[in-house]
Enzyme design. Structure first.
Site, PDB file in Angstrom:
ATOM      1  N   ASP A 445      -0.270  58.028  17.908  1.00 12.56           N
ATOM      2  CA  ASP A 445      -1.587  57.443  18.161  1.00 12.56           C
ATOM      3  C   ASP A 445      -2.322  57.161  16.854  1.00 12.56           C
ATOM      4  OD1 ASP A 445      -3.765  56.601  19.650  1.00 12.56           O
ATOM      5  OD2 ASP A 445      -3.788  58.372  20.931  1.00 12.56           O
ATOM      6  N   ASP A 509      -5.800  51.983  27.345  1.00 10.48           N
ATOM      7  CA  ASP A 509      -6.226  53.247  27.958  1.00 10.48           C
ATOM      8  C   ASP A 509      -6.758  53.023  29.363  1.00 10.48           C
ATOM      9  OD1 ASP A 509      -5.512  54.854  25.895  1.00 10.48           O
ATOM     10  OD2 ASP A 509      -7.529  55.146  25.096  1.00 10.48           O
TER      11      ASP A 509
HETATM   12  C1  GLA Z   1      -6.140  57.822  22.696  1.00  9.23           C
HETATM   13  C2  GLA Z   1      -4.957  57.311  23.504  1.00  9.23           C
HETATM   14  C3  GLA Z   1      -4.926  58.016  24.832  1.00  9.23           C
HETATM   15  C4  GLA Z   1      -4.834  59.516  24.635  1.00  9.23           C
HETATM   16  C5  GLA Z   1      -5.978  59.991  23.758  1.00  9.23           C
HETATM   17  C6  GLA Z   1      -5.808  61.431  23.359  1.00  9.23           C
HETATM   18  O1  GLA Z   1      -7.332  57.413  23.251  1.00  9.23           O
HETATM   19  O2  GLA Z   1      -5.022  55.934  23.647  1.00  9.23           O
HETATM   20  O3  GLA Z   1      -3.838  57.575  25.607  1.00  9.23           O
HETATM   21  O4  GLA Z   1      -3.595  59.831  24.054  1.00  9.23           O
HETATM   22  O5  GLA Z   1      -6.086  59.227  22.562  1.00  9.23           O
HETATM   23  O6  GLA Z   1      -6.822  61.886  22.564  1.00  9.23           O
END
Ligand code: GLA
Length: 708
Positions: A445, A509
């Site tokens: 990420d 997300d």
């Molecule tokens: C980001 C990612 C999510 C999740 C969060 C965790 O927003 O896109 O899918 O993994 O971080 O903190």
């Protein structure tokens, strides 16, 4: 003397001029196998209008301000004494040609600069890839703020499709009539971004999925970028793309060379869908692309299930249920490492949190792998929280300007991977995790933008991006069986270069199926379904609070790389059985979805969106027909399919997915009541078939198979 050479892809040809002045692409379009490039160039030779300079400066691959090109120059830079800001190049040696690759060489002895442009168009592909390398041949430093490539576009191209976006609304399409002047798309976020993705399509007026001449462009780069589409007052049009460099970001030492990112272009005379399929085919042919021999594992991700609330017995039970419903991979998301109880602390301290996991991660990993599932782990290696041991010990490792107050994003700072010690630390931590635990998958990420990213006293986004690639490369070389997913607050880092090191992109997300339908359609412009992370979330979407039945959520996630991101421990037995059925069906159709040609349908009616896949031999197809809003007419229009074999007979039927609520109006269309209908591909494309009356925010899958 100007000479011309020609390159041929599967369905397109490119004519390049070289010899005098800077090299140019003078033609790029439909295949012209029987034509002489000299004649093509002669036919396109331009007259001079009044009131201009006496020699028209060409739209060169690297257009020259110094030659009187008044659009966007391909090189911007200078030396400390002010020289070198308007170079003019001539060929320094003849082009090198090998197997679809052309290398062109130029120099400017006055400015003491030289460059090489590589053009790559193998005969079995339809994507033209181009990149430039610039060398400082002088004996003083050359400060560079642009090295961009330009490709000409024909005059019939007068509409642009590009994308804006934001968190949870990636790849939002924007259609513009291309008037005189420039469309400029600049990204300064330090990742390929949600809002300024380096993707642009230019096409003939009214182009759609299956009609019109369309050129597509993408800059393969995960840092900052700049795209310009300009229509000059003399009628010429071009697309220019390159890395966006901050003032002072690149200074070339004497003898030093910089290589710019690859620019990818695809052309088709048969609409946007064909251009997308060309990009997909290009990616699919690349080394390391997931193949059908090792099917894409259905996964369960813990993020929306438990967030930071990690508790071993709960996670084990979640893994049990994941196995029960047929998942093949269990991904432990954020929350597992030292003091990571919320997003205020912990980034950088990449060891297991002893309170949540007193015996380490092994008990969970053993449990997951014991169930026959692969174990995946979330990391965010490019970041550090001020509240972390790492930051307390090494505040000097952040990518920021220490002379100013630090700007936080999600309570975190960027870790300077170009700092050798920071890099070594992160490598050691990740390597340690991958070596000591049975990890098959990493969700990588990156959750904040760069602000004043300073490395070694200069802007550092480029250095950071290159260090990231190096880190990914080193880790995947050492752990070749580990699959990495590219995530950046959802789809903030989706580009061809990150895909050299990763095998999946977390699209967004937003797991709301309604939003997803559009986001995924935009994503599919460049990327094929097997790279598109698509999860079934809970009934109530966590990012929009909309409620959808499983039928709709399942139908939309079905067409990507399927995952579940829902606390199935709170689901009823019926719901779990339905998820299990969805997973079973997805596995059954996975070779088609992940190996077929992706097709988006045009719709006259904004209330519906349909996209699908057609097998490469065109004997089978699967389309998701989504009713996204209510419509003006009470009965929907027939669905006219595309990309089928006109002469083949198909049986069309509904593939029933579990969990659909709602009815089909008072009666179903007759063909549905009969179970199926048999029509030629031609009829399915021209006549179509009548879908039932559907509630808004619901979907159906059409399955077409060859009929005897
Ligand atoms: C980001 C990612 C999510 C999740 C969060 C965790 O927003 O896109 O899918 O993994 O971080 O903190």
């Amino acid at each position: 003397m100007t000479e011309f050479l020609m390159m041929h892809g599967l369905t397109c040809s490119v004519v390049v001029s070289h010899g005098e002045g800077p090299p140019c692409v003078v033609y790029w379009g439909p295949s012209l196998p029987d034509d002489d490039p000299n004649e093509i160039a002669a036919a396109l030779g331009r007259p001079l209008p009044h009131a201009t300079i006496d020699v028209e400066a060409p739209v060169a691959l690297i257009p020259e301000l110094g030659s009187g090109f008044f659009g966007s120059p391909g090189i911007k830079g200078s030396r400390a004494d002010g020289s070198g800001w308007a170079p003019r190049f001539t060929e320094s040696k003849p082009p090198e040609l090998e197997d679809g690759l052309v290398r062109l060489f130029c120099e400017d002895e006055v400015a003491a600069l030289s460059y090489m442009v590589e053009l790559w168009l193998p005969s079995d592909r339809d994507v033209l890839a181009a990149r430039a390398s610039l060398t400082n041949a002088g004996n003083t430093d050359y400060s560079l703020s642009r090295l961009s490539l330009s490709l000409p576009l024909p005059t019939q191209v007068d509409e642009i499709l590009d994308f804006s976006g934001r968190w949870c609304d990636e790849f939002h399409p924007r259609r513009t009539e291309w008037e005189a002047g420039a469309i400029i798309n600049e990204n300064r976020r330090g990742r390929s971004s949600h809002d300024h993705v380096a993707v642009l399509f230019a096409g003939s007026s009214g182009f759609d999925e299956n009609h019109g001449e369309v050129y597509g462009f993408h800059l393969g780069w995960s840092g900052n970028s700049r795209l310009v589409a300009e229509r000059l007052s003399d009628g010429r049009r071009y697309l220019q793309a390159g890395e966006l460099l901050f003032a002072g970001e690149v200074s070339l030492d004497p003898g030093e060379t910089i290589t710019a990112p690859w620019l990818y272009g695809a052309y088709a005379a048969t609409g946007l869908g064909s251009v997308s399929r060309r990009f997909h085919d290009y990616l699919r042919a690349r080394e390391g692309h997931p193949t059908l021999d090792s099917p894409r594992k259905v996964l369960l991700n813990t993020w929306e299930a438990v967030y930071f609330d990690h508790d071993l017995p709960t996670l084990k039970r979640l893994a049990d249920v994941a196995a029960e419903v047929g998942a093949e991979r269990f991904v432990l998301d954020d929350g597992w490492f030292h003091r990571r109880d919320n997003d205020n602390a912990g980034l950088g301290d990449w060891w297991v949190d002893a309170t949540k996991y007193p015996d380490g991660l092994e008990p969970l990993v053993d449990h997951v792998t014991g169930l026959g599932l692969e174990f995946g782990l979330w990391v965010e290696p490019e970041m550090v929280n001020p509240d972390s041991d790492l930051y307390r010990n090494h505040p000097e490792w952040v990518l920021a300007d220490p002379a100013y107050e630090l700007v936080l994003g999600r309570n975190q700072l960027v870790l300077n991977l170009a700092h050798p010690d920071a890099y070594a630390y992160i490598f050691e931590k990740l390597d340690g995790l991958l070596t000591s635990l049975d990890i098959g998958y990493v969700k990588w990420d990156m959750n904040r933008d760069h602000v004043q990213p300073v490395h070694d006293g200069r802007p550092g986004t480029r250095a950071q991006t290159l260090a990231l690639y190096r880190l990914l490369e080193e880790l995947t070389t050492k752990h070749p069986d580990v699959e990495i997913e590219s995530c950046s607050s959802g789809g903030g880092r989706a580009d061809f270069e990150i895909l050299r090191h990763t095998r999946r992109i977390w699209t967004s997300d937003c797991n709301d199926a309604l939003e997803r339908q559009r986001i995924q359609r935009g994503f599919s412009m460049l990327f094929p379904p097997e790279l598109m992370g698509a999860h079934v979330g809970p009934h109530v979407s966590h990012t929009t609070r909309r409620t959808h039945d499983l039928g709709f959520r399942g139908a939309i996630a079905f067409m990507g790389h399927l995952g579940i991101e829902w606390n199935l421990l709170t689901a009823t037995d019926d719901e779990r059985a339905q998820v299990a059925e969805l997973v079973r069906l997805h596995k059954k159709f996975r070779p088609l979805i992940h190996g077929g040609d992706m097709v988006r349908l045009d719709s006259h009616d904004e209330a519906t969106m349909t996209q699908g896949v057609v097998s490469r031999d065109k004997v089978e197809a699967l389309f998701v027909y989504a009713r996204v809003t209510t419509a003006r007419s009470s009965v929907p229009d027939p669905v006219q399919f595309a990309y089928l074999d006109p002469d083949r007979k198909y049986r069309a039927q509904i593939l029933a997915l579990p969990g659909r609520s709602g009815d089909f109006g008072r009666t179903q269309p007759a063909w549905m009541a009969n179970g199926s209908v048999v029509l030629s591909g031609r009829a399915l494309m021209k006549v179509g078939i009548q879908p039932p009356v559907l509630d808004p925010e619901s979907a159906l899958l059409f399955h077409l198979t060859e009929a005897e």
